[in-house]
Design an enzyme around this catalytic site. Structure first.
Site, PDB file in Angstrom:
ATOM      1  N   SER A 185       0.836  -1.200   0.000  1.00  0.00           N
ATOM      2  CA  SER A 185       0.000   0.000   0.000  1.00  0.00           C
ATOM      3  C   SER A 185       0.870   1.247   0.000  1.00  0.00           C
ATOM      4  CB  SER A 185      -0.919   0.016   1.227  1.00  0.00           C
ATOM      5  OG  SER A 185      -1.593   1.247   1.269  1.00  0.00           O
ATOM      6  N   HIS A 235      -1.103  -1.098  -4.462  1.00  0.00           N
ATOM      7  CA  HIS A 235      -2.406  -0.793  -3.861  1.00  0.00           C
ATOM      8  C   HIS A 235      -2.447   0.705  -3.558  1.00  0.00           C
ATOM      9  CE1 HIS A 235      -6.112  -1.808  -1.692  1.00  0.00           C
ATOM     10  NE2 HIS A 235      -5.738  -0.895  -0.796  1.00  0.00           N
ATOM     11  N   ASP A 273      -4.698   3.878  -2.189  1.00  0.00           N
ATOM     12  CA  ASP A 273      -5.853   4.222  -1.356  1.00  0.00           C
ATOM     13  C   ASP A 273      -6.278   5.666  -1.570  1.00  0.00           C
ATOM     14  OD1 ASP A 273      -6.265   1.799   0.232  1.00  0.00           O
ATOM     15  OD2 ASP A 273      -4.258   2.212   1.012  1.00  0.00           O
ATOM     16  N   MET A 326      -8.888   8.534  -0.525  1.00  0.00           N
ATOM     17  CA  MET A 326      -9.819   8.873   0.577  1.00  0.00           C
ATOM     18  C   MET A 326     -10.305  10.309   0.411  1.00  0.00           C
ATOM     19  SD  MET A 326      -7.640   7.358   3.744  1.00  0.00           S
ATOM     20  CE  MET A 326      -6.868   5.741   3.662  1.00  0.00           C
ATOM     21  N   HIS A 369      -8.185   1.587  -4.689  1.00  0.00           N
ATOM     22  CA  HIS A 369      -9.214   1.360  -3.673  1.00  0.00           C
ATOM     23  C   HIS A 369      -9.852   2.705  -3.345  1.00  0.00           C
ATOM     24  CE1 HIS A 369      -9.915   0.133   0.849  1.00  0.00           C
ATOM     25  NE2 HIS A 369     -11.047   0.350   0.195  1.00  0.00           N
ATOM     26  N   MET A 404     -12.108   4.981  -1.383  1.00  0.00           N
ATOM     27  CA  MET A 404     -12.859   5.182  -0.145  1.00  0.00           C
ATOM     28  C   MET A 404     -13.502   6.557  -0.243  1.00  0.00           C
ATOM     29  SD  MET A 404     -10.042   3.490   2.367  1.00  0.00           S
ATOM     30  CE  MET A 404      -8.828   3.529   1.052  1.00  0.00           C
ATOM     31  N   MET A 451     -12.070  -5.446   3.993  1.00  0.00           N
ATOM     32  CA  MET A 451     -11.367  -4.644   4.987  1.00  0.00           C
ATOM     33  C   MET A 451     -11.229  -5.423   6.289  1.00  0.00           C
ATOM     34  SD  MET A 451     -10.665  -1.998   3.302  1.00  0.00           S
ATOM     35  CE  MET A 451      -9.710  -1.366   4.680  1.00  0.00           C
ATOM     36  N   ASP A 508      -7.277  -6.338   3.318  1.00  0.00           N
ATOM     37  CA  ASP A 508      -6.708  -4.994   3.414  1.00  0.00           C
ATOM     38  C   ASP A 508      -6.764  -4.479   4.849  1.00  0.00           C
ATOM     39  OD1 ASP A 508      -5.716  -2.522   2.854  1.00  0.00           O
ATOM     40  OD2 ASP A 508      -7.457  -1.832   1.710  1.00  0.00           O
ATOM     41  N   GLY A 509      -5.583  -4.410   5.475  1.00  0.00           N
ATOM     42  CA  GLY A 509      -5.482  -3.799   6.791  1.00  0.00           C
ATOM     43  C   GLY A 509      -4.905  -4.719   7.845  1.00  0.00           C
TER      44      GLY A 509
HETATM   45  C1  DX5 Z   1      -6.835   1.555   5.025  1.00  0.00           C
HETATM   46  C2  DX5 Z   1      -6.318   1.265   3.655  1.00  0.00           C
HETATM   47  C3  DX5 Z   1      -5.255   0.256   3.607  1.00  0.00           C
HETATM   48  C4  DX5 Z   1      -4.014   0.622   4.360  1.00  0.00           C
HETATM   49  C5  DX5 Z   1      -3.437  -0.661   4.883  1.00  0.00           C
HETATM   50  O1  DX5 Z   1      -7.959   2.338   4.944  1.00  0.00           O
HETATM   51  O2  DX5 Z   1      -7.373   0.819   2.814  1.00  0.00           O
HETATM   52  O3  DX5 Z   1      -4.935  -0.108   2.275  1.00  0.00           O
HETATM   53  O4  DX5 Z   1      -3.056   1.277   3.576  1.00  0.00           O
HETATM   54  O5  DX5 Z   1      -2.390  -0.329   5.691  1.00  0.00           O
HETATM   55  P1  DX5 Z   1      -1.739  -1.336   6.742  1.00  0.00           P
HETATM   56  O6  DX5 Z   1      -1.201  -2.482   5.962  1.00  0.00           O
HETATM   57  O7  DX5 Z   1      -0.690  -0.487   7.369  1.00  0.00           O
HETATM   58  O8  DX5 Z   1      -2.836  -1.746   7.683  1.00  0.00           O
HETATM   59 ZN    ZN Z   2      -6.806  -0.059   0.813  1.00  0.00          ZN
END
Ligand code: DX5
Ligand code: ZN
Length: 217
Positions: free
Chosen positions: A7, A32, A34, A36, A65, A67, A136, A174-175
């Site tokens: 990520s 990956h 993210d 937001m 991804h 969000m 998630m 993811d996470g």
């Molecule tokens: C969280 C993201 C993840 C995040 C994961 O909202 O969707 O992709 O980057 O990070 P780690 O691996 O640090 O939990």
């Molecule tokens: Zn993510």
């Protein structure tokens, strides 16, 4: 062989080119990314210009991804920016089936992301239209959180349904993925592991990616 998707949220944005290149050279499979919006999740990350820039340098699949609320408004823009896989949240999509058709019509792989509190059974009626389920295992919004253990049960339920119907939908987790829990997540039925903090908080991120890959091989 399961896949690893580092990520970029946890990368050093002042040295993004270096970190993208590290992923290019590593055993990682996907990037990956993210996105937001500060509305669907309580954080703002990066958006279209950053993804376009990453696309110029990345040599692997861009797994985006979203969000964000109303993701359908931006699907075409993310295609233009270089997304190969585009995941929207089931919780943000009252017309999820339409969103998935839109993503496919733009020639991207269609992903559905699902929050920890949302029953995985809600995906069953669109599973045949879903290339990737981004499950998630933390509440979305931040990297570096603790893995929610109940996710393992959700993976097993989803995997059984995918197998029962003979589908090729991938399960991405993811996470909170670490070197310690990667194996049990794969054994539960996951196909792709996202890893942010685990990769980028180490001295040698490339070696950590190799270690993850070896654990799940
Ligand atoms: C969280 C993201 C993840 C995040 C994961 O909202 O969707 O992709 O980057 O990070 P780690 O691996 O640090 O939990
Ligand atoms: Zn993510």
């Amino acid at each position: 062989m399961a896949l690893i998707a580092p990520s970029v949220l946890s990368a050093d944005f002042l040295n993004l080119s270096r970190d993208i290149d590290m992923i290019n050279q590593s055993h990682a499979d996907w990037f990956h990314l993210d996105v937001m919006d500060g509305r669907f999740v309580p954080n703002i990350s990066f958006g279209l210009p950053v993804i376009s820039a990453i696309k110029r340098e990345a040599k692997k699949t861009l797994d985006v991804h979203l969000m964000i609320e109303e993701p359908g408004k931006y699907a075409e823009d993310f295609k233009k920016a270089g997304a190969d896989i585009l995941s929207v949240h089931i919780e943000a999509c009252p017309h999820l089936h339409r969103n998935l058709q839109q993503i496919k019509s733009l020639d991207m792989k269609a992903g559905v992301a699902i929050n920890p509190h949302t029953p995985v059974q809600l995906l069953f009626d669109v599973l045949h239209d879903t290339d990737v389920v981004c499950m998630m295992s933390v509440n979305p919004g931040f990297g570096g959180q603790k893995f929610i253990h109940h996710t393992l049960e959700k993976i097993k339920v989803l995997k059984a349904e995918i197998n029962r119907r003979g589908l090729s939908t991938l399960i991405e987790i993811d996470g909170g993925v670490t070197l310690l829990n990667a194996k049990e997540i794969i054994e539960a039925g996951a196909d792709v592991l996202v890893a942010g903090n685990t990769v980028f908080s180490t001295q040698n991120p490339s070696a950590t990616i190799a270690a993850l890959k070896a654990i799940i091989a």
